[in-house]
Design an enzyme around this catalytic site. Structure first.
Site, short mmCIF file in Angstrom:
data_model
loop_
_atom_site.label_atom_id
_atom_site.label_comp_id
_atom_site.label_asym_id
_atom_site.label_seq_id
_atom_site.Cartn_x
_atom_site.Cartn_y
_atom_site.Cartn_z
N ASP A 156 0.79 -0.99 -0.37
CA ASP A 156 -0.30 -0.03 0.25
C ASP A 156 1.20 1.13 -0.06
O ASP A 156 0.46 2.15 -0.98
CB ASP A 156 -0.99 0.09 1.15
CG ASP A 156 -1.86 -1.21 1.07
OD1 ASP A 156 -2.31 -1.52 0.16
OD2 ASP A 156 -2.83 -1.53 2.47
N TYR A 204 -9.10 -8.64 -4.87
CA TYR A 204 -10.06 -7.84 -5.42
C TYR A 204 -10.77 -7.72 -6.08
O TYR A 204 -9.76 -7.60 -7.59
CB TYR A 204 -9.32 -6.03 -5.36
CG TYR A 204 -8.85 -5.95 -3.33
CD1 TYR A 204 -8.42 -6.85 -2.59
CD2 TYR A 204 -8.70 -4.35 -3.34
CE1 TYR A 204 -8.12 -6.04 -1.28
CE2 TYR A 204 -8.68 -4.43 -1.80
CZ TYR A 204 -8.18 -5.06 -0.46
OH TYR A 204 -7.76 -4.42 -0.05
N GLU A 237 -8.60 -8.52 -9.19
CA GLU A 237 -7.21 -8.81 -9.55
C GLU A 237 -6.83 -10.41 -9.32
O GLU A 237 -7.35 -10.86 -9.25
CB GLU A 237 -6.50 -8.35 -7.96
CG GLU A 237 -6.10 -6.95 -8.11
CD GLU A 237 -6.31 -6.37 -6.59
OE1 GLU A 237 -5.93 -5.41 -6.63
OE2 GLU A 237 -5.83 -7.10 -5.50
#
Length: 397
Positions: free
Chosen positions: A48, A346, A365
């Protein structure tokens, strides 16, 4: 309908290469132009804290095929010294305006650091397009205007990720969650007392001004998506499906359009992956099924739901599509159809409105060794889901 006309081939839209990774898909379908907009984050690693900015690809739908244009960097969705994350599009159909919401997080500061220190360094922003995503406005920072002093009680927050919704009333809704600081000791926040709660940002004037709804409590819920349902009395009900730190997804309803939510409940038919994973949900008009179908009855509601999420209980793998023909009743989800076997994480769904039969797009994904090697796209029909569920109900695997 032939099998080949019910599910398209998987197409890779964003691929991990050259030191770049693409994560956090968001999908929007513009029915007036038969066009998909696929959004993602560009990162220098899957982590992230290594997110940089948002990218987009535009796809023209022709039957069961989509012709995709080149990757575009969304250059106006930026804030100096911040990284842009969590794309979340929402469409004002009356004015033809696409809003793309996102968060901007101070460079090198992780989500975990914000929670442990209880010091929020996240901003709320959006850009908009009035020409179908061909050009975008400069960024608008809504942090002070919409969140204000309440941000002092949030260790961090985010929108989506995935899509927002416009209700039949015209209200625009952006799903969100905040890590609320519940416990303080001598005036200092305690991370053990900081918990995530879902809520929504909303606008009743077409996106000119925005407000925030109340946090869902008491259960902990983070990444979420929303869908509007219509019950048997033609009354609108807002549905929320949220990521949980428990073994099961959380579901909750709102009867006032997302300002207040009822008490959430654990969905025993939707199990979470280890440590949880984002999932996507959309509603669509219930099919006109014959009385012989076990999925339909005189009490069939006007709206159904589909939900995408990894089905593997041990890791992020085997992306499934779940169907719910009775979404106002607890634990009504059917056995999932596996759209992608292998590592999957995701995803985001979009309904191709105005088509018969109805089609759905899924941006997700996936990869061979890890779920973060690429973001792929696939189309499938509602008839495909119905055939699978009829066969399952009849005991035909």
């Amino acid at each position: 309908m032939a099998e080949t006309s019910e599910v398209s081939e998987k197409v890779t839209l964003f691929r991990q290469e050259g030191g770049l990774t693409y994560r956090i898909p968001a999908l929007f379908y513009l029915s007036s132009e038969s066009t998909f907009l696929a959004f993602a984050e560009e990162r220098t690693s899957p982590q992230d804290e290594d997110a940089k900015f948002l990218v987009m690809r535009r796809g023209q739908k022709e039957g069961l095929s989509v012709k995709w244009g080149p990757l575009q960097i969304l250059e106006t969705a930026v804030l100096p010294k911040y990284r842009t994350m969590n794309p979340c599009p929402v469409y004002n159909a009356k004015e033809g305006t696409i809003f793309l919401f996102f968060i901007c997080v101070l460079d090198h500061i992780t989500n975990t650091h914000q929670i442990w220190t209880s010091k929020n360094v996240t901003r709320l922003g959006y850009i908009f397009s009035k020409d179908g995503g061909r050009t975008w406005s400069p960024m608008t920072d809504l942090t002070e205007q919409v969140i204000g002093k309440d941000v002092n009680n949030w260790a961090t927050f985010a929108v989506g990720p995935g899509h927002g919704v416009q209700l039949s009333s015209g209200r625009l809704l952006v799903p969100a969650y905040a890590y609320y600081i519940h416990t303080r000791l001598f005036g200092h926040a305690l991370c053990c007392g900081t918990k995530p709660h879902s809520f929504a940002f909303y606008s009743d004037d077409g996106g000119k001004t925005w407000q925030k709804g109340h946090l869902q409590k008491p259960l902990q819920a983070s990444e979420c998506q929303l869908a509007e349902l219509v019950d048997r009395n033609n009354s609108p009900v807002l549905y929320c499906n949220a990521r949980s730190h428990d073994r099961y997804r959380l579901e909750v309803f709102s009867k006032d359009g997302g300002c207040l939510f009822e008490a959430p409940f654990r969905s025993r038919k939707l199990q979470e992956s280890p440590h949880g994973c984002q999932g996507s949900v959309v509603s669509f008009p219930s099919p006109q099924l014959g009385s012989e179908s076990s999925l339909a009855s005189s009490k069939t509601p006007k709206s159904w739901l589909i939900f995408s999420h990894p089905t593997n209980r041990k890791r992020r793998a085997d992306l499934g599509i779940y169907l719910n023909p009775c979404p106002l009743e607890e634990n009504s989800w059917k056995t999932p159809w596996i759209l992608n076997t292998g590592p999957s994480a995701y995803s985001d769904l979009a309904v191709c409105t105005g088509e018969d039969p109805v089609f759905f797009g899924c941006l997700f994904e996936c990869g061979v060794s890890t779920p973060y090697e690429e973001i792929a796209f696939q189309l499938f029909s509602g008839e495909k889901l119905l055939k699978i569920q009829k066969a399952s109900s009849a005991g035909k695997n």
